[in-house]
Write a protein that holds these residues in place. Sequence first.
Motif, PDB file in Angstrom:
ATOM      1  N   SER A 215       0.938  -1.072  -0.064  1.00 31.88           N
ATOM      2  CA  SER A 215      -0.046   0.192   0.069  1.00 31.88           C
ATOM      3  C   SER A 215       1.012   1.047   0.055  1.00 31.88           C
ATOM      4  CB  SER A 215      -1.022  -0.124   1.314  1.00 31.88           C
ATOM      5  OG  SER A 215      -1.630   1.182   1.084  1.00 31.88           O
ATOM      6  N   PRO A 216       1.046   1.825  -1.020  1.00 29.13           N
ATOM      7  CA  PRO A 216       1.885   3.170  -1.289  1.00 29.13           C
ATOM      8  C   PRO A 216       1.187   4.098  -0.230  1.00 29.13           C
ATOM      9  CG  PRO A 216       1.591   2.414  -3.170  1.00 29.13           C
ATOM     10  CD  PRO A 216       0.626   1.567  -2.499  1.00 29.13           C
ATOM     11  N   LEU A 217      -0.002   4.222  -0.135  1.00 30.23           N
ATOM     12  CA  LEU A 217      -0.657   5.311   0.972  1.00 30.23           C
ATOM     13  C   LEU A 217      -0.311   5.257   2.313  1.00 30.23           C
ATOM     14  CD1 LEU A 217      -2.821   7.420   1.205  1.00 30.23           C
ATOM     15  CD2 LEU A 217      -4.452   5.875   1.389  1.00 30.23           C
ATOM     16  N   LEU A 218      -0.587   3.860   2.436  1.00 27.40           N
ATOM     17  CA  LEU A 218       0.216   3.678   4.048  1.00 27.40           C
ATOM     18  C   LEU A 218       1.418   3.891   4.260  1.00 27.40           C
ATOM     19  CD1 LEU A 218      -2.042   0.301   5.113  1.00 27.40           C
ATOM     20  CD2 LEU A 218      -2.393   2.824   5.764  1.00 27.40           C
ATOM     21  N   LEU A 219       2.437   3.843   3.229  1.00 26.09           N
ATOM     22  CA  LEU A 219       3.808   3.924   3.410  1.00 26.09           C
ATOM     23  C   LEU A 219       3.799   5.495   3.573  1.00 26.09           C
ATOM     24  CD1 LEU A 219       6.756   3.249   2.837  1.00 26.09           C
ATOM     25  CD2 LEU A 219       6.653   3.297   0.518  1.00 26.09           C
ATOM     26  N   LEU A 220       3.422   6.385   2.788  1.00 25.48           N
ATOM     27  CA  LEU A 220       3.412   7.711   2.912  1.00 25.48           C
ATOM     28  C   LEU A 220       3.020   8.183   4.147  1.00 25.48           C
ATOM     29  CD1 LEU A 220       1.953   8.923  -0.559  1.00 25.48           C
ATOM     30  CD2 LEU A 220       4.378   8.794   0.088  1.00 25.48           C
ATOM     31  N   SER A 222       3.222   6.461   7.129  1.00 24.89           N
ATOM     32  CA  SER A 222       4.446   5.873   7.841  1.00 24.89           C
ATOM     33  C   SER A 222       5.498   6.685   7.916  1.00 24.89           C
ATOM     34  CB  SER A 222       4.658   4.396   7.526  1.00 24.89           C
ATOM     35  OG  SER A 222       3.686   3.399   7.645  1.00 24.89           O
ATOM     36  N   LEU A 223       5.905   7.515   6.524  1.00 24.89           N
ATOM     37  CA  LEU A 223       6.996   8.277   6.519  1.00 24.89           C
ATOM     38  C   LEU A 223       6.681   9.776   7.212  1.00 24.89           C
ATOM     39  CD1 LEU A 223       8.149   7.413   2.731  1.00 24.89           C
ATOM     40  CD2 LEU A 223       8.902   6.472   5.108  1.00 24.89           C
ATOM     41  N   ILE A 224       5.427   9.887   7.419  1.00 25.42           N
ATOM     42  CA  ILE A 224       5.131  11.032   8.185  1.00 25.42           C
ATOM     43  C   ILE A 224       6.111  11.536   9.429  1.00 25.42           C
ATOM     44  CG2 ILE A 224       3.342  12.740   9.409  1.00 25.42           C
ATOM     45  CD1 ILE A 224       1.695  11.603   7.174  1.00 25.42           C
ATOM     46  N   PHE A 308       8.281   5.832  21.186  1.00 28.36           N
ATOM     47  CA  PHE A 308       7.024   6.635  21.042  1.00 28.36           C
ATOM     48  C   PHE A 308       6.462   6.889  19.827  1.00 28.36           C
ATOM     49  CE2 PHE A 308       5.557  10.960  20.238  1.00 28.36           C
ATOM     50  CZ  PHE A 308       4.521  10.832  21.011  1.00 28.36           C
ATOM     51  N   PHE A 309       7.565   7.157  18.744  1.00 29.33           N
ATOM     52  CA  PHE A 309       7.202   7.588  17.403  1.00 29.33           C
ATOM     53  C   PHE A 309       6.980   6.134  16.679  1.00 29.33           C
ATOM     54  CE2 PHE A 309       9.929  11.179  18.126  1.00 29.33           C
ATOM     55  CZ  PHE A 309       8.922  12.237  17.776  1.00 29.33           C
ATOM     56  N   GLY A 310       7.703   5.088  16.979  1.00 25.77           N
ATOM     57  CA  GLY A 310       7.229   3.829  16.457  1.00 25.77           C
ATOM     58  C   GLY A 310       5.871   3.414  16.702  1.00 25.77           C
ATOM     59  N   ASN A 311       5.557   3.579  18.014  1.00 27.66           N
ATOM     60  CA  ASN A 311       3.946   3.149  18.476  1.00 27.66           C
ATOM     61  C   ASN A 311       2.856   4.376  17.898  1.00 27.66           C
ATOM     62  OD1 ASN A 311       4.808   1.087  20.099  1.00 27.66           O
ATOM     63  ND2 ASN A 311       5.153   2.428  21.959  1.00 27.66           N
ATOM     64  N   SER A 342       5.506  -1.758   9.356  1.00 34.76           N
ATOM     65  CA  SER A 342       5.845  -0.646  10.016  1.00 34.76           C
ATOM     66  C   SER A 342       6.542  -0.638  11.388  1.00 34.76           C
ATOM     67  CB  SER A 342       4.570   0.061  10.420  1.00 34.76           C
ATOM     68  OG  SER A 342       3.807  -0.702  11.401  1.00 34.76           O
ATOM     69  N   ARG A 343       6.491  -1.835  12.213  1.00 35.43           N
ATOM     70  CA  ARG A 343       7.452  -1.928  13.308  1.00 35.43           C
ATOM     71  C   ARG A 343       8.688  -2.106  12.743  1.00 35.43           C
ATOM     72  NH1 ARG A 343       5.405  -0.665  18.327  1.00 35.43           N
ATOM     73  NH2 ARG A 343       3.490  -1.746  18.791  1.00 35.43           N
TER      74      ARG A 343
END
Length: 643
Positions: A215-220, A222-224, A308-311, A342-343
């Motif tokens: 999912s490119p959308l979820l990747l974007l 996640s990169l935020i 924190f950022f990972g969660n 993502s983890r």
Amino acid sequence: MPGHGRGNATTAPTTTKPRSHTLKRLVKYILADKLRVAIVIIACGLATTTMVLGPKIMGQATNVLFEGVISKMLPAGTTKEQAIAALEANGQGSMVDMVSSMDIHPGQGVDFGKVAMILGVTAGVFLCTVTLRWIQGWTLTRLVSNAVYRMRQQIEAKLDHLPLSYFDRVPRGEVMSRTTNDIDNIGQSLQQVLGEFIFALFSIIGTVIMMITISPLLLLISLIVIPFLLAAAYFIIRKSQPYYIRQWDATGKVNSQVEEMFSGHMVIRAYGQEDETIDEFDRRNRELYDSSFMATLIAGINMPVTQFFGNLNFVIVVVVGGLKVLSGTMTLGDLQAFSQYSRQLSQPLGQLSSMATILQSSLASAERIFEFLDEPEEVAEREHTQDIKDVKGLVRFDHVKFSYDPAEPLIEDLSLEAKPGQTIAIVGPTGAGKTTLVNLLMRFYEIQGGSITIDGVDTRDITRHDLRQHFGMVLQDTWLFDGTIRENLLYGLHEGETISEERMIEGAKACHVDEFVRRLPDGYDTELKDETAELSQGERQLMTICRAFLSDPDILILDEATSSVDTRTEVLVQQAMNHLREGRTSFVIAHRLSTIRDADLILVVNHGSIVEQGRHEELLAKGGAYANLYQAQFANGDNIEDD
């Protein structure tokens, strides 16, 4: 041989270089072993590939289970299209979207055979990952060990080429700290950082690729959080870096004082300076504690920030991904896989941040090591050197000029001649330059004008190693290492040279060593430990004389060899030295003038110049500087008698 009268600085000079320069230089030690570097990278790349495939495969198992559960819930004997039509008729639109994207067979249930096959493939993939990681770790250990080994070799070679002036100004504890603690820290840090850095880098690349396929959308989305995580890591690194530098500088200072406290503990107690010494140690130890605590504290913030950022990223992915599953644009298995990715993305980013803080400690130690390796070495040997053999022992100082500090001239125009077989005694007040003459003769320091020749050959035309092969030395400070008495006595033999047991015992008897060695439990095989507590100061001195005797030098140097022994022992030491001096040119530095009355030539040195020279009787008759020194010792109660 340390220069007498020279002050020691408390710290080594430091140079400031960009941290990037240090890192590049450190990396070169790793890249020197190209084969192992290639194996590490290949194994790491393959391990990353199998690792990132794992969640995707596991997602397929989740899909099979979920589709089986949904299929069991639908009426048997109907087709997928009929089941969807029935759901639409009942107004279950979201269920229709989800079922439409799934491979279902109404009424069949879970295909556990397919699930088992997928789990078996997953287990195989994870086993490959573990195996490849083990290969990477084993190879990396050898890689780092070899790099540190090469660094230690360079340090050892550097120690052999540093001028004596370096050890005059840098405390031994500081040198030991750089060559032991800092090296160990570099090895441990590289072992922790290097493998995880490569694996984390590959993991990020592989994980991003797999996330794009899902999912490119979820990747974007996640990169935020990535810029915020990197900004926090940069802040932590910048704050911890100065403390790591202070930590290893403070470690060197603590080691230096501990070494001084151990070597001088009797003097400290004799002068009642225990409290002051403890206070000074506490101050330096507090500096080390504070810098270590702050470095560890700041570096420790890194992991909670990363988590924190990972969660936060995980929560956002699950919420958005859950909506996509309900809308039928993503399967549950893909959501599971993506959440794992993502983890996996935040974890290596956090590891890179943690490794960056560890790297600060390694770079701080590396800077200290490279400062040591960059210290100016002894003057290079001349291009064409000579090898002197059958040395007669004719030594000449011809208009020699030398000073430790250009602003403070010491020796400006010194000339003297020692004929073969002569004993040259050098006397004078403390700091007059007596030991300096010996240092120049042995090329521990380089002269700045004039020449020093042996049998007509300039000492600068002889390599230092070959030159010193022709000398034997007995110093005021006796040095015996941990080992047997036999090993200590034979220490002065040249490489590949051996002597018989009879010759060794004969030399030991001539130097009055045999008589006390025979009384020891294991004789010549007695182990000397703990600063040779088994032997008295006089016995240690006799052993150093015997060591020089057995090496059979062409030229002998005796530097205040009887200054720290009692009168009775002095007689034995003097007899041994007389035996040692027979037939060879000897330079004797002495404070006790009674020990050099039979010298062939006595040089009275003051401020780097020879103010008087002659035999004992001649100099006394002149009533000059030598006579004043002699009478001063007699007036102070020294056991001397005029001839």
